[in-house]
Design an enzyme around this catalytic site. Sequence first.
Site, PDB file in Angstrom:
ATOM      1  N   GLU A  42      17.589 -14.706 -20.650  1.00 13.04           N
ATOM      2  CA  GLU A  42      18.987 -14.432 -20.285  1.00 13.04           C
ATOM      3  C   GLU A  42      19.665 -15.648 -19.664  1.00 13.04           C
ATOM      4  OE1 GLU A  42      21.594 -11.353 -17.525  1.00 13.04           O
ATOM      5  OE2 GLU A  42      19.656 -10.733 -18.307  1.00 13.04           O
ATOM      6  N   LYS A  83      18.915  -4.336 -11.379  1.00 14.12           N
ATOM      7  CA  LYS A  83      18.570  -5.058 -12.603  1.00 14.12           C
ATOM      8  C   LYS A  83      18.705  -6.555 -12.373  1.00 14.12           C
ATOM      9  CE  LYS A  83      19.514  -7.052 -16.759  1.00 14.12           C
ATOM     10  NZ  LYS A  83      20.121  -8.368 -17.023  1.00 14.12           N
ATOM     11  N   ASP A 140       1.943  -8.356 -15.105  1.00 14.09           N
ATOM     12  CA  ASP A 140       2.435  -7.218 -15.883  1.00 14.09           C
ATOM     13  C   ASP A 140       3.811  -6.804 -15.375  1.00 14.09           C
ATOM     14  OD1 ASP A 140       2.912  -4.845 -17.185  1.00 14.09           O
ATOM     15  OD2 ASP A 140       0.934  -4.006 -16.823  1.00 14.09           O
ATOM     16  N   HIS A 187      28.735 -16.878 -15.496  1.00 14.70           N
ATOM     17  CA  HIS A 187      27.824 -16.356 -16.518  1.00 14.70           C
ATOM     18  C   HIS A 187      28.250 -16.793 -17.914  1.00 14.70           C
ATOM     19  CE1 HIS A 187      24.996 -13.662 -18.460  1.00 14.70           C
ATOM     20  NE2 HIS A 187      25.986 -13.226 -19.238  1.00 14.70           N
TER      21      HIS A 187
END
Length: 454
Positions: free
Chosen positions: A100, A295, A311, A408
Site C-alpha cells: 500500500e 486498519k 503470522d 496519500h
Amino acid sequence: MKGHNHYLYPLKCYYMTKPIEGFSKLTKEEKLDWITTNYTDDPEAVKKVLKRYWNPDRSVQRLHDEFIENTLTNYYLPYGIAPNFLINGRLYAIPMAIEESSVVAAASKAAKFWLNRGGFKSSVSSTEKIGQVHFIYRGNPKKLESFFKEIKPKLHSDAEPLTKNMQRRGGGITGIELRKKTDALANYYQLHCTFETVDAMGANFINSCLEQFATTLTEGAKKFSDFSSEEKNLEVVMSILSNYVPNCLVRAEVNCPIEQLNGGDAISSEVFAHKMVQAVKIANASPHRAVTHNKGIMNGVDAVVLATGNDFRAVEAGVHAYAAKDGKYTSLTHAKIEDGNFKFWIELPLAIGTIGGLTSLHPLAKLSLDILGNPSAEKLMQIIAVAGLAQNFAAVRSLVTTGIQEGHMKMHLLNILNQLGATRAEKNTLIEHFKKNVATHSAVVGAFEKLRKG
C-alpha cells in the site's frame, strides 16, 4: 480488452475444465501446463509471467517452493525500510513488507516527528499464550471436577517429553484449568491451558501439548471409578491453540508538551492536540470509524509482522478481538491531554516469535531480524507496537489537519501513472507537476491525457 494484458484474465469457460486427481503429485512444469491450459486464454504468455517471478537462485526457489503446497511461482511484495525510530533510547530502522502506498512514508514521517521529542517508549506486561481442549461431558459436574483434580498432575507429567526443551529455554506450561461452558453450549467444557514459549511463537509446541492433554483426559476418564459408563466416554471435539491472547500484551507510547506538538502551519499546537484527542474519542464512539482507524494501525503492524516472517492473520484476528473485548469494537489507540502534555499510546495483544518457522527459513525474514539487531520476541513485540502507533499518529495527524488525500494521493501517484502506461519521461514531468497540485485520481488522468496530447 483493448489496452489490457489480456492473458492475465481467465477467459476460458469453466465448464470446459474437469476435476483433476493427483494434482499435488505433478511436477512444477506439469502444474503450470494444467492451470494455464485449462484456466487461461494464452497459456504460453501466462507461463512467461509466472516464470518471470521465479528466483534465479535455484536453492532459494526450492526453499520457497517448499513453504506451501502446489507452488507455481512467487508473489512479490515491496520490502522497504522506515528509519529513525527511537525506541526506549535505541535507534531502529524498521523493515516493512507491504504493497500500500504511503505506509512506509507515513511511518518514517511519524518516526522523524518523535525523534526529537523523546522518541517512543514501549514495554511488555505479559507473554502468556493460550490453548484449549474442547470436550463434551454428559454427566455430574461435581464428578468432573473431582476427576480433573485427580488427573491434573498426570496431564503435566504425560506432557514432559514435549516440554523439556521449552523448559530449558525458560518456557513451558504455566497453567491448566477446567472451565464449565454449559451456559453457552449444552455439555460443553474446556481445559483452558496457558503457556510461555519465550522467543518462539509456539503454535506447534502448544498444539502438541494440547493433543497430549486430550489423550490423557480421555484415557483417564475411562479408568475413573466414580464415572458412570456414559461419563467415562467424554468426547474430545478438538484441541487447538487460541489466537486471542489478551494476556500477551505490549504497550507503546509517546508524549510531549503541547507547545512542541506541531500540527502544521494552518493549525496551532493547542488545537492540534485537542483534535487528536477528539479523533480518538470518535473512534471509540463509532465502530464504523474504529474499524478504519484500526486498519491504519494494522498497516504498520502487519508490514513488520510480514517482514519478520510472522503470522499476520493470527495477529489480525487477535488484535481485532481485543478491540472488541468490552462488548463494542473500539480504538486500539488512546490519547489525552494531561498537565500540559499530549499523550498518545497503544496496547496490543501480540503472539509473535523470532525463532522457528519462517523466521528461521525465509532469507528476508532473517535479514529483517538482523537489521533489528536480532531482537527477542519481547523486543520485537515492542517494535511492532511502535510501528502501529506511528502509523496511527501519522494517519490521524493528516486527517485532522490537511486531510488524508493530499499525502496519500501523492504517494499513490506512481501507481496511477503505471496503470495509465506512462513513460519514464511522462512520470518525471507529472511528478513535478503534482508537487504543486492536488493529486486526485481524476486530476492525474486529466494531466496525463493533456500531456499525451502535447
